[in-house]
Design an enzyme around this catalytic site. Sequence first.
Site, PDB file in Angstrom:
ATOM      1  N   ARG A  31       5.328   0.301  -5.929  1.00 26.64           N
ATOM      2  CA  ARG A  31       5.237  -0.541  -4.734  1.00 26.64           C
ATOM      3  C   ARG A  31       4.302  -1.732  -4.944  1.00 26.64           C
ATOM      4  NH1 ARG A  31       6.829   2.282   0.008  1.00 26.64           N
ATOM      5  NH2 ARG A  31       5.356   1.149   1.301  1.00 26.64           N
ATOM      6  N   TRP A  53      -2.876  -2.673  -1.674  1.00 27.12           N
ATOM      7  CA  TRP A  53      -2.474  -4.036  -2.023  1.00 27.12           C
ATOM      8  C   TRP A  53      -3.262  -4.924  -1.069  1.00 27.12           C
ATOM      9  CZ3 TRP A  53       0.049  -8.288   0.193  1.00 27.12           C
ATOM     10  CH2 TRP A  53       0.614  -9.196  -0.714  1.00 27.12           C
ATOM     11  N   ASN A  77      -1.779   1.515   5.722  1.00 27.93           N
ATOM     12  CA  ASN A  77      -0.905   0.472   5.199  1.00 27.93           C
ATOM     13  C   ASN A  77      -0.531  -0.418   6.381  1.00 27.93           C
ATOM     14  OD1 ASN A  77       1.132  -1.082   4.109  1.00 27.93           O
ATOM     15  ND2 ASN A  77       2.621   0.583   3.952  1.00 27.93           N
ATOM     16  N   GLY A  78      -0.754  -1.716   6.263  1.00 28.93           N
ATOM     17  CA  GLY A  78      -0.424  -2.612   7.383  1.00 28.93           C
ATOM     18  C   GLY A  78      -1.588  -3.556   7.648  1.00 28.93           C
ATOM     19  N   LYS A  81      13.904 -14.118 -11.162  1.00 26.53           N
ATOM     20  CA  LYS A  81      13.619 -12.995 -12.081  1.00 26.53           C
ATOM     21  C   LYS A  81      12.626 -13.432 -13.148  1.00 26.53           C
ATOM     22  CE  LYS A  81      14.590 -10.399 -10.235  1.00 26.53           C
ATOM     23  NZ  LYS A  81      15.275 -10.336  -8.996  1.00 26.53           N
ATOM     24  N   CYS A  93       0.819  -1.211   0.000  1.00 26.81           N
ATOM     25  CA  CYS A  93       0.000   0.000   0.000  1.00 26.81           C
ATOM     26  C   CYS A  93       0.850   1.258   0.000  1.00 26.81           C
ATOM     27  CB  CYS A  93      -0.885   0.040   1.237  1.00 26.81           C
ATOM     28  SG  CYS A  93      -1.936  -1.383   1.397  1.00 26.81           S
ATOM     29  N   HIS A 106      19.082 -35.735  -8.379  1.00 29.43           N
ATOM     30  CA  HIS A 106      18.288 -36.210  -7.245  1.00 29.43           C
ATOM     31  C   HIS A 106      16.802 -35.870  -7.396  1.00 29.43           C
ATOM     32  CE1 HIS A 106      21.935 -37.369  -5.182  1.00 29.43           C
ATOM     33  NE2 HIS A 106      22.434 -36.182  -5.476  1.00 29.43           N
TER      34      HIS A 106
HETATM   35  C1  F6R Z   1      12.611 -10.008  -6.218  1.00 27.41           C
HETATM   36  C2  F6R Z   1      12.300  -9.074  -5.170  1.00 27.41           C
HETATM   37  C3  F6R Z   1      11.906  -9.599  -3.843  1.00 27.41           C
HETATM   38  C4  F6R Z   1      12.659  -8.833  -2.746  1.00 27.41           C
HETATM   39  C5  F6R Z   1      12.151  -9.252  -1.360  1.00 27.41           C
HETATM   40  C6  F6R Z   1      12.927  -8.564  -0.258  1.00 27.41           C
HETATM   41  O1  F6R Z   1      12.940  -9.360  -7.405  1.00 27.41           O
HETATM   42  O2  F6R Z   1      12.366  -7.885  -5.361  1.00 27.41           O
HETATM   43  O3  F6R Z   1      12.134 -10.965  -3.749  1.00 27.41           O
HETATM   44  O4  F6R Z   1      14.021  -9.090  -2.875  1.00 27.41           O
HETATM   45  O5  F6R Z   1      10.798  -8.912  -1.251  1.00 27.41           O
HETATM   46  O6  F6R Z   1      12.820  -7.189  -0.338  1.00 27.41           O
HETATM   47  P1  F6R Z   1      13.840  -6.243   0.368  1.00 27.41           P
HETATM   48  O7  F6R Z   1      15.168  -6.428  -0.253  1.00 27.41           O
HETATM   49  O8  F6R Z   1      13.299  -4.861   0.115  1.00 27.41           O
HETATM   50  O9  F6R Z   1      13.855  -6.602   1.824  1.00 27.41           O
END
Ligand code: F6R
Length: 612
Positions: free
Chosen positions: A27, A73, A99-100, A489, A2, A508
């Site tokens: 976001r 979100w 947000n939360g 990715k 959010c 395996h």
């Molecule tokens: C993958 C990606 C997520 C973040 C994960 C942690 O491309 O962006 O897997 O790496 O949500 O986020 P941070 O690094 O902000 O704690």
Amino acid sequence: MCGIVAYVGPKQAYPILINGLKRLEYRGYDSAGVALLEEELLVYKTKGKVSDLEEHVQNANLGGTIGIAHTRWATHGEPNQVNAHPHFSQSKEIALIHNGIIENYALLKQELQTRGYVFQSSTDTEVLTNLIEDIKLNEGVSLFEAVRIALNQVTGAYAIVVMDKNDPNTLIAARKGSPLVIGIGQNDYFVASDATPIIEYTKNVVYLDDEEVALIRRDKDLKIKTIRNQEKTPYIQKLEMNLTALEKGGYEHFMLKEIYEQPTSIMDSMRGRIHLEQGTVTLGGIIEYEQKLLNANRIIIVACGTSWHAGLVGEYLFEDIARIPVEVEYASEFRYRNPVIYERDVVIAISQSGETADTLAAIELAKSKGATILGICNVVGSSIARATHAGTYTHAGPEIGVASTKAFTAQVTVLTLMALRLAQLRGTIGRSRFMQLITELSLIPEKVEQTLKVSKKVIEIAEKFKDVRNFLYLGRGYNFPVALEGALKLKEISYIHAEGYPAAEMKHGPIALIDEEMPVVVIATNKGTYDKVVSNIQEVKARKGQVIAIVTEGDKEVKHLADYVIEIPETEEMFVPLLATVPLQKLAYHIAVMRNCNVDQPRNLAKSVTVE
Ligand code: F6R
């Protein structure tokens, strides 16, 4: 997750709020809304994107110099118009964005229902809005007091902004666990989930701390109290971010721009930290904790997602050159599995956003056991940066694409510097080897630049495999985390199922998947377990799998075996992840574009995961 934007000042609020919501789109969200107050308190909201909201309000009254806006979100209740924020209180006099997650919302809702409140939505947020209204009416207190009292009854995480129909000059903002920044302009105030909507108006900001409530009034000083009624002096900080970093700069997507920024972002993460003439590495942010690192029993790395993959590279680095035991933990598992943590452990939390709820909780747990906590964060002033004892910023610049690219290579760069520094302090590598390594590391930005030139080959491979349903990524040693990251990715932005595996584990289980339909990406650079990886490629070929290999420039052996080969420059084995990840980022990018996917905002994903 959010996104929150709010404004009070002399200007029209709507354009500032919409512009701010667009800055927060990265976001991740599924609905959007805005509340404006002129004579009436008006709320407009819709399912979908900010552009849908703009369309929705085309003929509406959008006047007012105070307002709040939100991208949601979904957590409680599906993404639809009713559940979108802002939420009105029952009397429609109070509007709130959040947000939360309010964890005890069900209980609070029941109590409010017995007092006659009727709820329109399935959200926890509407419960909080009515709780505030109930307290305000029954206790005859100001909105600020009502919010403060209400937050004492709430468990969970929140960043909220509240406004009241009867007070067109005041916003109330509060946070716990979810981020909130207040921008202080000439004669106006901005509130946002992060600094990106604020930067074009002011560089002066106050980051609210957990359990703080801010009273934000037109033409008056900012006042902050804790929810337990303690006055706090606002601490004003200067933002270092610049506006161009938040634009696409001619690229089609933020993700592509960020992939191409890596020579610079890696360089920025090393700048002033490698001293070739003196033969040292310094990390100013953790200098006072070097003794703790030296005395540590072990290092525990906590992180999520891509940052966890960077942590895995960190494990290989620390153990390889600094000879110190390392455990790499998913923050979400670590926080709930009653882990053994000693005072002499050093915990390194890695996070791009610095707001990941699970990583924050893991930090709090380790802190409560007396461990030393260091952070590796990208976002300056973020919650994790502030919750750790000390830390090192990655200096990758704002990362807007939801799929993390330049943050990963910057994290690996910082971990490399940390491991080198520790190795130097512990004397686990000799001086000439150390010099060799830091000299090579300082050449990495140039080599990444070279690696970025592989586009033609990558596009040809993307074209060939864009319609497959599955991909397998294999790597060993330092290249195992690269395989995991390459697979992540691809799945997050193209929605193709992809698995990363240590190459030797293939036999395996995953080998059962291999047939002529299955593309297998193998990172087969010329160091370490090269010969073994060559055997793994042979095993894939024997089952008619299609091999896409990442190899070192000049490689002959794999070239004969693989169907497609992408070359990267020669480097030290431990620096290969910094190069080998780049073509995999590009492969995922081009496949996603060819599949018409929303590369920068993939479905269901959020850039900053502020709920557990
Ligand atoms: C993958 C990606 C997520 C973040 C994960 C942690 O491309 O962006 O897997 O790496 O949500 O986020 P941070 O690094 O902000 O704690």
